[in-house]
Design an enzyme around this catalytic site. Sequence first.
Site, PDB file in Angstrom:
ATOM      1  CG  ASP A 122      -0.248   0.168   2.547  1.00 45.64           C
ATOM      2  OD1 ASP A 122       0.812  -0.461   2.723  1.00 45.64           O
ATOM      3  OD2 ASP A 122      -0.743   0.908   3.411  1.00 45.64           O
ATOM      4  CD  GLU A 136       4.131   1.156   7.118  1.00 42.91           C
ATOM      5  OE1 GLU A 136       4.858   1.470   8.063  1.00 42.91           O
ATOM      6  OE2 GLU A 136       3.784   1.997   6.245  1.00 42.91           O
TER       7      GLU A 136
END
Length: 451
Positions: free
Chosen positions: A86, A150
């Site tokens: 991500d 994250e």
Amino acid sequence: MVKEYIAQHQERFLQELFDLLRIPSVSADSKFKTDVRKAAEYVKVKLLEAGATKVELVETKGHPIVFGEKIIDPALPTVLVYGHYDVQPADPLHLWISPAFEPVVKDGKIYARGACDDKGQFYMHIKAFEIMNKQNTLPCNVKFMIEGEEEVGSDNLPIFVKEYKEKLKADIILISDTSLISLEHPSITVGLRGLSYLEVEVTGPNRDLHSGVYGGAVANPINVLAQLIASLHDENGKVNIPGFYDAVVNPTEEEREALNKAPFNLEHYKKDLDIADVKGEKGYTTIERTGIRPTLDVNGIWGGYTGEGAKTVLPSKASAKISMRLVPNQDSATITELFTKHFQAIAPSSVKVKVTPHHGGQPAVTSTTSKAYLAAEKAFEEVWGKKPIPTRDGGSIPIVSLFKKELGLETVLMGFGLDSDAIHSPNEHYGIKNFTIGIETIVAFYKHFAK
Ligand code: BES
Ligand code: MN
Ligand code: MN
């Protein structure tokens, strides 16, 4: 042999990375939910192509975790690679020289959101894995855990880690999600700061008011918020929250000396940022201020009228997002609580304040004497001809302390980014040199680790 393979396949490696960079896997924005999954699917395919025998998308309440592995012999050690597919939102879009999700190469650097943080970095591990498989040199077992949350605090990762301890069984965690001092001065990160992130809201009158009719008689939440925020630091740059420093373990004079020996040029630093001077806690160097000292920063602030022209308004509300970076032995939850209590205590009775915690993470310090650290050191010596310098990074990767706590595992933070790569900023980039030499260093790590 490894170098030749990388040179021969570099074009393909880059095209594959570009395909990944084209997927806007912004975890913070639900608009991109299907793209986030697309990125996970892509990572799965690439892991299988590189030689993983089993890859799955583990579903969570949020975005999926890609878990893959290749077990060549259960008696051999296992490396668990962690990374995140991500990325941060690309805003503000207009400041990008080229579109954030259309990777381009300029001056030997790949420009795209995620180029360095962390797609370009974890992809090096998939390519290093491919090389070892193709050249029949994979010396141990490998597991990959590439997550998709994250950048939003890894809320669902602890659940996965606790539930799948057996699946995650390994000897060492290997992560490339940090930075080097420079290509001339390779380094290994041995410390990360923790984080406590929250939002504050100050409410004054029950509605927006005419700033002439009421101004001067009713508390203006923006004025009050500005005063409250200003009071959070004292004149020496220390954070003014009772108990904030209580748990901080102060490094020894020797540790401070070693830290400050790292190459650092204050003039270059200032020039790069176009600032006339640095600013921070009195009595500490810039390296110490970002590496071993806790801090408090406002990340965003809003309220009132911000549109074109002027509107005379005394707003009802004002808000700010605040982050605190923590060092060993500070605890994220405790600091959030201290902040909340303090902020409520200093608010004047003319306003109401609300503090909402977001996410956090514990600080981490990694070993410089573990077998894996020594293997990483040897890998750098072999590929770079230089011993890497241990450094403390100011950023946070909360799962490092979680891995230690839940799995009892040490982490090696072998990052290849540069502080100047503009991660989280417009025009994020990653050097092709960093990418290729990173792959080479990772392959060398496996060789020395499995010896
Ligand atoms: N890769 C960064 C952390 C980082 C960057 C560490 C540079 C060392 C050097 C990571 O993706 C990140 O941005 N972490 C967040 C914390 C997270 C809980 C949102 C951070 O540090 O703000
Ligand atoms: Mn990252
Ligand atoms: Mn990041």
